[in-house]
Design an enzyme around this catalytic site. Sequence first.
Site, mmCIF file in Angstrom:
data_model
loop_
_atom_site.group_PDB
_atom_site.id
_atom_site.type_symbol
_atom_site.label_atom_id
_atom_site.label_comp_id
_atom_site.label_asym_id
_atom_site.label_seq_id
_atom_site.Cartn_x
_atom_site.Cartn_y
_atom_site.Cartn_z
ATOM 1 N N LYS A 113 0.851 -1.186 0.000
ATOM 2 C CA LYS A 113 0.000 0.000 0.000
ATOM 3 C C LYS A 113 0.887 1.236 0.000
ATOM 4 O O LYS A 113 2.055 1.205 0.423
ATOM 5 C CB LYS A 113 -0.949 0.030 1.210
ATOM 6 C CG LYS A 113 -0.281 0.037 2.591
ATOM 7 C CD LYS A 113 0.172 1.400 3.067
ATOM 8 C CE LYS A 113 0.845 1.306 4.441
ATOM 9 N NZ LYS A 113 1.607 2.530 4.797
ATOM 10 N N ASP B 214 -2.127 -1.664 10.808
ATOM 11 C CA ASP B 214 -2.428 -1.584 9.377
ATOM 12 C C ASP B 214 -3.063 -2.847 8.819
ATOM 13 O O ASP B 214 -3.542 -2.843 7.681
ATOM 14 C CB ASP B 214 -1.143 -1.306 8.579
ATOM 15 C CG ASP B 214 -0.601 0.089 8.814
ATOM 16 O OD1 ASP B 214 -1.298 0.904 9.444
ATOM 17 O OD2 ASP B 214 0.534 0.358 8.369
#
Length: 306
Positions: free
Chosen positions: A12, A137
């Site tokens: 990401k 995350d």
Amino acid sequence: MEFSVRVRAPAKINLHLEVFGKRSDGFHDLSSLFQAVDLYDDISVRSLKEQDTIEISGDFDCPPEKTTVCKAVELFRRATGTRQGVSVQVIKRIPAGAGLGGGSSDAASVLMALNATIVPGLSPEILAKIASDIGSDVPFFLGGGAAIVGGRGELLTPIVPRTDFVAVLVFPGFGVGTAWAYGQLDKKAGQSSPAIALTHETIDANYRRAPSFWDFLNSFQAIVDECHPAIGRICGELRKSGAAFAAMSGSGSSVFGIFMTMRAAREAASSLSDRIADLTGTGADPARILVAVCCPLASPPDLAYH
């Protein structure tokens, strides 16, 4: 029950990352915009005949038993009560210490593989709770695509992802420790006015604009650039090469530039590759430098059964 499944764990980038003060639990509140991209670790998960056995292999930056992958298996087994032996092999392509969420993505991919095979059908809420216990995350990678992230990283608001741009991603051959970056941020916290979080509506509206008009920020970038000037040099080179937007991802050290066509992105990546040694300086490991052209993802990769 015997099974073998493969899954790709995507990286990401943080298009926006605003970090606020430390909370009483030691974490920091943040406001961020996560975008999954098609740079992957490849993961194979298979059953073992021996119960209570966990085998983890891969080119990690820590012992296998200390990885997020091992933690994912352990917490899944604890939550479900299964004693099924599991082997996980990880082929790493996402650099460690890069601000790209590689370890978190690996953990989420393992959870999804286990939930599809060993104990199918855990609710999204239970799976998200396990993911959150692994790391801040990790929950994002259960859904992928794009999301506005709050709290310490566990509060997710999925948004419709864009797929109309291309990112040139650069890992400069050295990592940045997350704990170090937060420590530096805390030292400077008293020297600046308290930040005010952008609303979800404002972040989403900004995301819909042409990237050349994005006014996203990264609270870590100036601090990391003070110690690692290569960050600023690479961002500047990406802009010179035509990037509509360029920034550091996470707490570093990866940098990305946003381009509107694949051709422009590839030309910029080629030009950057020719100059990367000069831009990164002497502190980089040439063998670890990565320049990659990546597309945004709209959803998590599918599992492949064998």
